[in-house]
Design an enzyme around this catalytic site. Structure first.
Site, short mmCIF file in Angstrom:
data_model
loop_
_atom_site.label_atom_id
_atom_site.label_comp_id
_atom_site.label_asym_id
_atom_site.label_seq_id
_atom_site.Cartn_x
_atom_site.Cartn_y
_atom_site.Cartn_z
N HIS A 191 23.35 -48.93 -53.18
CA HIS A 191 23.72 -47.55 -53.50
C HIS A 191 25.00 -47.16 -52.76
O HIS A 191 24.99 -47.05 -51.54
CB HIS A 191 22.56 -46.63 -53.10
CG HIS A 191 22.76 -45.22 -53.49
ND1 HIS A 191 22.92 -44.22 -52.56
CD2 HIS A 191 22.83 -44.63 -54.70
CE1 HIS A 191 23.06 -43.06 -53.20
NE2 HIS A 191 23.01 -43.29 -54.50
N HIS A 198 32.06 -40.30 -54.39
CA HIS A 198 30.87 -39.55 -54.81
C HIS A 198 31.11 -38.06 -54.95
O HIS A 198 30.81 -37.45 -55.97
CB HIS A 198 29.73 -39.79 -53.82
CG HIS A 198 28.50 -39.00 -54.12
ND1 HIS A 198 28.31 -37.71 -53.67
CD2 HIS A 198 27.40 -39.29 -54.86
CE1 HIS A 198 27.14 -37.25 -54.11
NE2 HIS A 198 26.57 -38.20 -54.83
O1 G3P Z 1 22.58 -43.48 -59.41
C1 G3P Z 1 21.59 -43.00 -58.58
C2 G3P Z 1 22.11 -41.99 -57.59
O2 G3P Z 1 23.32 -42.49 -57.09
C3 G3P Z 1 22.34 -40.61 -58.16
O3 G3P Z 1 22.58 -39.65 -57.18
O4 G3P Z 1 24.00 -38.17 -55.82
O5 G3P Z 1 23.58 -40.49 -55.05
O6 G3P Z 1 25.05 -40.08 -56.99
P1 G3P Z 1 23.85 -39.60 -56.21
CA CA Z 2 25.58 -42.30 -57.60
#
Ligand code: G3P
Ligand code: CA
Length: 253
Positions: A13, A55
């Site tokens: 992630h 992000h």
């Molecule tokens: O793709 C899963 C997750 O990344 C979505 O939430 O806020 O971490 O981009 P965020």
């Molecule tokens: Ca994400």
């Protein structure tokens, strides 16, 4: 290729973001070294329509700059330090472009690319992404996800063969989507917040042929819970911890 990934799929992630600055080449390199099956990252457009990997909609949290990503050009964005919060070891870290990630990692991984154009839902991000993927020769190693259904719809028209994943956060949206498909595009996976996860919902999606992935699992207890109710894969900032947890879990079960 999505169907050939091992189960559960361990998805880094924002890269191995527990140990390196999120969404940077170092975090992605570390994720691959930690045996992640796939890399997840977030993309947006700069003011000169380059696809940049970040992000937040602003630069403030993750760099030494400030202001909105969409108001800055690529030169300005790439002049910033994206690793300053992690100390001297990461002082040369830049915000990468999608092209740079594809060029560096090529066929060594699988890419889950989240279109973060929720504040500019009708921008050119889908067009730019479709072009880059076409030119990369990596179509089969890409899955596009978004909370923005307009972006996924556009992608389907621009690049009909690209795999897509629907991001769902609230329990209500998960519950609704597990019963009815209200979206005018195809998708192969659903990506659910861990807090909206339960065994019944997972089975319901799987019975419709969807893979179910969950975000963001950084604690062994959460990973074990998700495994016990039949998850197909999960997003984690710590692929090494995830591998250790999987090892222990499958020793017992
Ligand atoms: O793709 C899963 C997750 O990344 C979505 O939430 O806020 O971490 O981009 P965020
Ligand atoms: Ca994400």
């Amino acid at each position: 290729m999505l169907d050939l990934l091992p189960r559960p799929v361990v998805i880094a992630h924002r890269g191995a973001s527990t140990h390196a600055p999120e969404n940077t080449l170092s975090a992605f390199q570390l994720a691959i070294e930690q045996d992640a099956d796939a890399l997840e990252f977030d993309v947006q457009l700069s003011s000169d329509k380059s696809v940049v990997v970040i992000h937040d909609h602003t630069l403030d949290r993750t760099t030494n700059g400030s202001g909105r990503v969409k108001d800055k050009n690529l030169d300005v964005i790439q002049s910033l330090n994206a690793g300053h919060a992690y100390g001297p070891a990461f002082s040369n870290e830049k915000i990468p472009t999608l092209d740079e990630i594809f060029d560096k990692f090529r066929k060594s991984t699988f890419y889950i690319i989240e279109l973060k154009n929720t504040v500019t839902p009708f921008d050119d991000l889908p067009n730019r992404i479709a072009l880059i993927i076409k030119n990369s020769g990596l179509l089969d190693r890409v899955l596009i996800s978004s909370f923005n259904p307009v972006a996924l719809y556009k992608l389907e028209r621009l690049l009909p063969d690209v795999k897509k994943g629907l991001l769902l956060h609230s329990p209500l949206s998960v519950e609704l989507s597990s019963h009815v498909s209200v979206f005018p595009f195809s998708y192969q996976s659903v990506h659910l917040s861990f807090y909206a996860l339960n065994a019944r919902r997972i089975k319901s999606f799987q019975s419709k042929g969807k893979l179910v992935f969950s975000y963001t699992l950084n604690h062994p207890r959460d990973i074990q819970t998700a495994l016990s109710i039949g998850i197909d894969g999960f997003f984690t900032g710590d692929p090494a911890l995830a591998r250790r947890t999987l090892g222990k879990y499958y020793n017992k079960h």
